[in-house]
Design an enzyme around this catalytic site. Structure first.
Site, PDB file in Angstrom:
ATOM      1  N   SER A 278     -27.705  81.998  76.389  1.00 41.24           N
ATOM      2  CA  SER A 278     -27.239  83.310  75.966  1.00 41.24           C
ATOM      3  C   SER A 278     -26.383  83.142  74.719  1.00 41.24           C
ATOM      4  O   SER A 278     -25.742  82.111  74.538  1.00 41.24           O
ATOM      5  CB  SER A 278     -26.412  83.933  77.093  1.00 41.24           C
ATOM      6  OG  SER A 278     -25.507  84.880  76.555  1.00 41.24           O
ATOM      7  N   GLU A 291     -40.123  85.553  82.217  1.00 42.41           N
ATOM      8  CA  GLU A 291     -39.920  86.995  82.018  1.00 42.41           C
ATOM      9  C   GLU A 291     -40.912  87.549  80.997  1.00 42.41           C
ATOM     10  O   GLU A 291     -41.445  88.645  81.160  1.00 42.41           O
ATOM     11  CB  GLU A 291     -38.490  87.267  81.550  1.00 42.41           C
ATOM     12  CG  GLU A 291     -37.454  87.042  82.646  1.00 42.41           C
ATOM     13  CD  GLU A 291     -36.030  87.005  82.105  1.00 42.41           C
ATOM     14  OE1 GLU A 291     -35.726  87.775  81.179  1.00 42.41           O
ATOM     15  OE2 GLU A 291     -35.230  86.199  82.607  1.00 42.41           O
TER      16      GLU A 291
END
Ligand code: ARG
Length: 457
Positions: A278, A291
């Site tokens: 992140s 994802e």
């Protein structure tokens, strides 16, 4: 492009924006090999039948070979202002070999030409996807072998249901991928019919040899109705549907991997190579690849819907709407290949956490069915056993206990059918092992499933 091939009956130049709108070369340019292959077969047949002079046919075939070579090596670049790949190659041929090139399109139309090209192209792409799916099954077999004996909770409604072998869970996806392969191969059989010679829509007055071109191009035979030959796009729909199902399976698998990778589950850890961090939260390790695969499933469903909707209500035979088919199938094929290309190594390098899986399976009352079965096998009717165990689970939840931590006295207080063999009956490994019915999670079934999947490959 200077003069259009079909310029004869027009008095005015077409609008530049309209030309651009009409052009499909940025999409269909990738089928140049198939287009050239189809043209070589057609020219060979025209020469053999004496429809064009044999020398002209040879000249054409040689010219096409040169174009192919130059496109492969980059000496020739596809002209993006051309209308489509068929026009580009034909005009390049004539530019190179002169008037003989103008004989190539005898007894043929772009309508049968594009249908041939697309089928040839998809034949190759489907074979590539089948090969990837086989590798995905191989990755499943590898993980199953590495994790033999690993137990995790099996879920229904995402609630812990019964303990199962991790390999059993993986094999379920193995069977899905095998069916995906079956579906693609099945669609390929129906696609493998040659429309060449259907011409614009009604066939042709030339004495063409459709059996010959079909065989030359590796088709099982010629399409027997020319209208259907040029306007059938069932194969696109079938392949898009099969690819949508592949994506649905990948998406379900990825969803589980994402869930398993979460801090809460921690059943698996994806390799650093297939995760990202992140920009703000230093602790994060995100399953972006999984994802994205889940997310891209929507694109492929969209391609299927676009194809079905594009075809709905089209009168026979060819309509320009059909030019859209290639964007749909190319997007789907590219997406599935990209997803499988990432999914396979992601699965191969995935590390499991058997301790976490075992802990999750032990914490709840996942062996409650086994406790009820224990009583049933000792003579209590199943419904009565089910009710009694339900009450015991309720009491355990209140007192913070689990079934395996109850003392024999506590068991006996509920029913005198309980004996000290009860602990064996509710041991998780035994619970898995005893589900030895065909297709169940027991070890005997592991061998049966493994053998099936290996034989399939
Ligand atoms: N680019 C066209 C397509 O992909 C080729 C067929 C054109 N045929 C025609 N009659 N305009 O569909």
């Amino acid at each position: 492009m200077a003069d259009k091939m079909w310029a004869g009956r027009f008095e005015k130049q077409s609008d530049k924006a309209a030309d651009d709108f009409n052009s499909s070369i940025r999409v269909d340019g990738r089928m140049y090999r198939e287009d050239i292959k189809g043209s070589i077969a057609h020219a060979g047949m025209l020469g053999a039948r004496g429809i064009i002079p044999a020398a002209a046919a040879e000249h054409i075939i040689e010219g096409l070979g040169g174009i192919l070579e130059d496109l492969e090596t980059g000496r020739l670049v596809i002209d993006e202002t051309a209308e489509d790949i068929h026009m580009f190659i034909e005009s390049e041929l004539t530019r190179r070999i002169g008037d003989d090139g103008k004989m190539l399109h005898t007894g043929r139309s772009r309508n049968d030409q594009v249908a041939v090209d697309t089928r040839l192209y998809l034949r190759g792409e489907c074979a590539a996807i089948v090969a990837l799916l086989r590798r995905a099954v191989g990755a499943i077999l590898g993980q199953a072998e590495e994790n033999k004996g690993v137990i995790l909770p099996g879920y229904t409604h995402l609630q812990r249901a019964q303990p199962i072998a991790f390999s059993h869970h993986l094999f379920a996806y193995g069977f899905m991928f095998c069916r995906d392969i079956d579906r693609l191969m099945d669609a390929m059989v129906r696609m493998n019919v040659c429309p060449l010679g259907s011409a614009a829509l009604a066939g042709t007055t030339y004495p063409i040899d459709r059996e010959r071109t079909a065989a030359d191009l590796g088709f099982d035979g010629p399409a027997l109705n020319s209208l259907d030959g040029v306007s059938d796009r069932d194969y696109c729909v079938e392949i898009l549907s099969a690819l949508s199902t592949v994506m649905m399976h990948l998406s379900r698998f990825c969803e589980e991997i994402i869930l398993w990778s979460s801090w809460e589950f921690s059943f698996v850890e994806l390799d650093d190579a297939y995760t990202t961090g992140s920009s703000i939260m230093p602790q994060k390790k995100n399953s972006d690849m999984a994802e994205l695969i889940r997310g891209k499933t929507g694109r492929v469903y969209g391609d299927l819907m676009a194809a079905l909707t594009m075809l709905k209500g089209l009168p026979l035979a060819y309509n320009k709407d059909m030019q859209e088919d290639k964007e749909q199938i190319f997007d789907a094929v590219d997406t599935v290949k990209a997803c499988l290309g990432i999914f396979i190594p992601m699965l191969q390098t995935m590390k499991t956490r058997p301790d976490k899986m075992k802990a999750a399976a032990s914490g709840g009352f996942i062996n409650a069915t086994d406790l009820a079965d224990y009583l049933t096998k000792k003579g209590m009717p199943f419904r009565a056993a089910y009710k009694l165990v339900g009450e015991m689970v309720g009491a355990c939840i209140k007192s913070g206990k689990t079934l395996e931590t109850l003392s024999l006295d506590e068991f006996k207080a509920k029913s005198d059918l309980f004996d000290d063999d009860v602990y064996d009956a509710i041991d998780l490994a035994n619970c898995v092992e005893r589900r030895s019915s065909l297709g169940g999670t027991g070890a005997a079934s592991y061998d049966v499933q493994r053998e099936y999947l290996e034989k399939y490959l």
